[in-house]
Design an enzyme around this catalytic site. Structure first.
Site, PDB file in Angstrom:
ATOM      1  N   ASP A 178       4.433  -5.124   4.045  1.00  0.00           N
ATOM      2  CA  ASP A 178       4.368  -6.029   5.197  1.00  0.00           C
ATOM      3  C   ASP A 178       5.574  -6.955   5.160  1.00  0.00           C
ATOM      4  O   ASP A 178       6.144  -7.211   4.097  1.00  0.00           O
ATOM      5  CB  ASP A 178       3.072  -6.853   5.150  1.00  0.00           C
ATOM      6  CG  ASP A 178       1.850  -6.006   5.462  1.00  0.00           C
ATOM      7  OD1 ASP A 178       2.016  -4.931   6.071  1.00  0.00           O
ATOM      8  OD2 ASP A 178       0.738  -6.415   5.082  1.00  0.00           O
ATOM      9  N   TRP A 194       0.884  -1.185   0.000  1.00  0.00           N
ATOM     10  CA  TRP A 194       0.000   0.000   0.000  1.00  0.00           C
ATOM     11  C   TRP A 194       0.907   1.216   0.000  1.00  0.00           C
ATOM     12  O   TRP A 194       1.903   1.254   0.721  1.00  0.00           O
ATOM     13  CB  TRP A 194      -0.865  -0.062   1.249  1.00  0.00           C
ATOM     14  CG  TRP A 194      -1.395   1.237   1.781  1.00  0.00           C
ATOM     15  CD1 TRP A 194      -0.869   1.984   2.784  1.00  0.00           C
ATOM     16  CD2 TRP A 194      -2.593   1.900   1.372  1.00  0.00           C
ATOM     17  NE1 TRP A 194      -1.653   3.077   3.021  1.00  0.00           N
ATOM     18  CE2 TRP A 194      -2.729   3.055   2.162  1.00  0.00           C
ATOM     19  CE3 TRP A 194      -3.565   1.626   0.395  1.00  0.00           C
ATOM     20  CZ2 TRP A 194      -3.787   3.941   2.035  1.00  0.00           C
ATOM     21  CZ3 TRP A 194      -4.624   2.517   0.271  1.00  0.00           C
ATOM     22  CH2 TRP A 194      -4.729   3.660   1.075  1.00  0.00           C
TER      23      TRP A 194
HETATM   24  N1  ABN Z   1      -1.135  -4.632   6.167  1.00  0.00           N
HETATM   25  C1  ABN Z   1      -1.298  -5.114   7.466  1.00  0.00           C
HETATM   26  C2  ABN Z   1      -2.406  -6.098   7.621  1.00  0.00           C
HETATM   27  C3  ABN Z   1      -2.112  -7.444   7.668  1.00  0.00           C
HETATM   28  C4  ABN Z   1      -3.123  -8.348   7.828  1.00  0.00           C
HETATM   29  C5  ABN Z   1      -4.434  -7.914   7.895  1.00  0.00           C
HETATM   30  C6  ABN Z   1      -4.698  -6.547   7.852  1.00  0.00           C
HETATM   31  C7  ABN Z   1      -3.681  -5.639   7.705  1.00  0.00           C
END
Ligand code: ABN
Length: 181
Positions: A125, A106
């Site tokens: 992430d 994102w």
């Molecule tokens: N981008 C973080 C995230 C991970 C898993 C679920 C929601 C958000």
């Protein structure tokens, strides 16, 4: 003569008794006064409470101290949704050992107060381990509801990795936003 001796003894006994009672009583009164004085003066003594102020996030002069890389209100976390990797064994820009950056991410736009510029921040992430569970931040500037595909950040960006286990989120500067004229 006997009367005089008796009078002497009587006077001595009374004097001693009076003296011992008086000193005990005055000692008790002194202790009592000390306790009352302590109870009233201790709370107003100038204790050093700076550590409490720091723990509450206030520096000298009562102002809030600058946010650091482990605080959700650090400028480049303005659009983050996840556990900060800087609290999970990595840093704001690198994944902790045993995890790999997500292939998709994102991207948000955050204002850096230090230079007055807006930056594009990629929120990748880190994947391959279970949830870190520390420093959850949900600042979400620019986030839109889930039905606005591509504008929603509450997504596990590990979806395209070999392991889709989400551990934490990094915040990498990928560009400077152009000014609108
Ligand atoms: N981008 C973080 C995230 C991970 C898993 C679920 C929601 C958000």
């Amino acid at each position: 003569m006997k009367l005089l001796q008796w009078l002497d003894a009587f006077t001595e006994r009374r004097s001693r008794g009076l003296a011992s009672q008086t000193s005990r009583r005055s000692a008790l009164v002194g202790v009592g006064r000390l306790m009352v004085a302590t109870a009233f003066t201790l709370p107003v003594l100038p204790f050093d409470r700076s550590s409490q102020a720091l723990a509450a996030g206030h520096g000298s002069g009562g102002h809030k101290s600058e946010p650091t890389e482990t605080d959700c209100d650090y400028w480049r976390y303005c659009a983050v949704d996840g556990f900060l990797c800087s609290c999970c064994g990595g840093s704001a820009t690198s994944c902790p050992p045993g995890t790999t950056p997500s292939k998709v991410a994102w991207v948000g736009t955050c204002h850096n107060p230090a230079d007055g510029k807006d930056y594009l921040i990629s929120y990748n992430d880190c994947c391959g381990r279970g949830s870190c569970g520390r420093c959850l931040c949900n600042t979400n500037v620019g986030d839109r509801p889930g039905y606005r595909m591509g504008k929603h950040n509450d997504i596990n960006w590990c979806m395209a990795n070999d392991s889709s286990s989400f551990h934490c989120t990094t915040s990498v500067i990928v560009g400077v936003a152009e000014k609108d004229d």
